[in-house]
Design a protein around this motif. Structure first.
Motif, short mmCIF file in Angstrom:
data_model
loop_
_atom_site.label_atom_id
_atom_site.label_comp_id
_atom_site.label_asym_id
_atom_site.label_seq_id
_atom_site.Cartn_x
_atom_site.Cartn_y
_atom_site.Cartn_z
N THR A 31 58.14 43.09 62.19
CA THR A 31 58.51 44.49 61.98
C THR A 31 57.98 45.04 60.66
OG1 THR A 31 60.65 43.89 60.98
CG2 THR A 31 60.60 44.27 63.37
N LEU A 32 57.98 44.25 59.61
CA LEU A 32 57.52 44.72 58.31
C LEU A 32 56.00 44.75 58.22
CD1 LEU A 32 60.00 42.80 55.98
CD2 LEU A 32 60.21 45.14 56.87
N ALA A 59 62.42 33.41 67.06
CA ALA A 59 62.67 34.85 67.03
C ALA A 59 64.13 35.13 67.33
CB ALA A 59 61.77 35.56 68.05
N LYS A 60 64.75 35.98 66.51
CA LYS A 60 66.16 36.31 66.68
C LYS A 60 66.36 37.54 67.55
CE LYS A 60 68.73 35.90 62.92
NZ LYS A 60 69.14 36.03 61.49
N THR A 61 65.28 38.26 67.86
CA THR A 61 65.35 39.44 68.72
C THR A 61 64.22 39.40 69.73
OG1 THR A 61 63.93 40.82 67.31
CG2 THR A 61 66.30 40.82 66.82
N ASP A 82 65.63 36.23 58.25
CA ASP A 82 66.05 37.62 58.07
C ASP A 82 66.59 38.09 59.41
OD1 ASP A 82 63.85 38.26 59.64
OD2 ASP A 82 62.71 39.18 58.01
N ASN A 83 66.67 39.39 59.60
CA ASN A 83 67.28 39.91 60.83
C ASN A 83 66.45 39.63 62.08
OD1 ASN A 83 69.44 40.95 59.42
ND2 ASN A 83 68.51 42.97 59.15
N HIS A 84 65.18 39.30 61.91
CA HIS A 84 64.29 39.19 63.06
C HIS A 84 63.77 37.78 63.33
CE1 HIS A 84 64.12 43.57 63.40
NE2 HIS A 84 64.09 43.57 62.08
N VAL A 85 63.61 36.98 62.29
CA VAL A 85 63.02 35.65 62.46
C VAL A 85 63.86 34.57 61.78
CG1 VAL A 85 60.69 36.60 62.64
CG2 VAL A 85 61.52 35.81 60.43
N LEU A 86 63.69 33.37 62.29
CA LEU A 86 64.30 32.18 61.72
C LEU A 86 63.23 31.10 61.69
CD1 LEU A 86 66.99 30.72 60.82
CD2 LEU A 86 67.24 30.04 63.22
#
Length: 224
Positions: free
Chosen positions: A202-203, A70-72, A9-13
């Motif tokens: 984050t969620l 982590a993507k961020t 998703d936008n935050h993890v891979l």
């Protein structure tokens, strides 16, 4: 080498690392999982320039299975804290030749790493130079004269599962460093990070990711 993505998703891979691939760079200069992940993001999202990709945890080079990235930077900080505070659940599968004396149990050792030789030694009694290390194991299946163990490490030490299983005469197939008599054809060892459960950064919801077993012959009896 294609990247096998298990969750994104936008935050993890989360990916399924093949045996033989480094997670992070070392003195060899070989391509790494982090390199492949960055290239995957560049191509998928057409991102020029540098791509952020944080390595949350590692697997030894000859080990396969689930790796969380982590993507961020925010995700990296929060995921690092989860691992430090032992708020993740990790399950490994290991193939060994010898049947453990008990079908399930807990192993506690004090591990001392010899960095010059890149090996770890396990002591059954407290050693002031060592780190207390604990894991739970359970016999899952027997096939082809081999034994499949499920392993849940409570601590995360270098080579922990490898040396602790070897200490009870259950050396992992192909693990020459800890007493296996012969290598596997692909130079891997039969240790696979099967599943990872973690809280989304984050969620704040639980995420469970499982990695398919390797296609190598050693795992064939246990793929069904």
């Amino acid at each position: 080498m294609a990247l096998e993505v298990l969750f994104e998703d936008n935050h993890v891979l989360v990916v399924n690392k093949p045996a033989g691939l480094l997670v992070h760079g070392d003195e060899t200069g070989d391509i790494t999982l982090a390199d492949l992940a960055k290239e995957y993001i560049r191509e998928k999202y057409n991102k020029p320039g540098n791509v952020f990709m944080g390595v949350v945890h590692r697997l030894d080079r000859p080990v396969s299975g689930v790796v969380l990235l982590a993507k961020t930077s925010k995700a990296l900080t929060r995921l690092n804290e989860l691992f430090r505070s032992k708020k993740t659940q990790k399950t490994y599968w290991a193939i060994v030749s010898n049947r453990p004396k008990t079908e399930q149990g807990t192993l506690v050792h004090w591990l001392v790493k010899d960095s010059s030789r890149n090996v770890t030694k396990a002591y059954s009694k407290e050693n002031p130079a060592g780190l207390r290390s604990e894991l739970h194991y359970k016999l899952i299946n027997v096939a082809g004269g081999k034994h499949l163990l499920g392993v849940n490490p409570i601590t995360g030490r270098p080579h922990q599962i490898r040396v602790q299983l070897a200490s009870m005469k259950c050396t992992i197939l192909g693990d020459l460093k800890y007493g296996a008599p012969q290598p596997l054809p692909d130079k891997s060892i039969a240790l696979h990070a099967r599943q990872l459960v973690f809280e989304h950064p984050t969620l704040k919801t639980p995420v469970t990711v499982s990695a398919p077993l390797p296609e190598s012959a050693a795992w064939a009896p246990f793929r069904s």
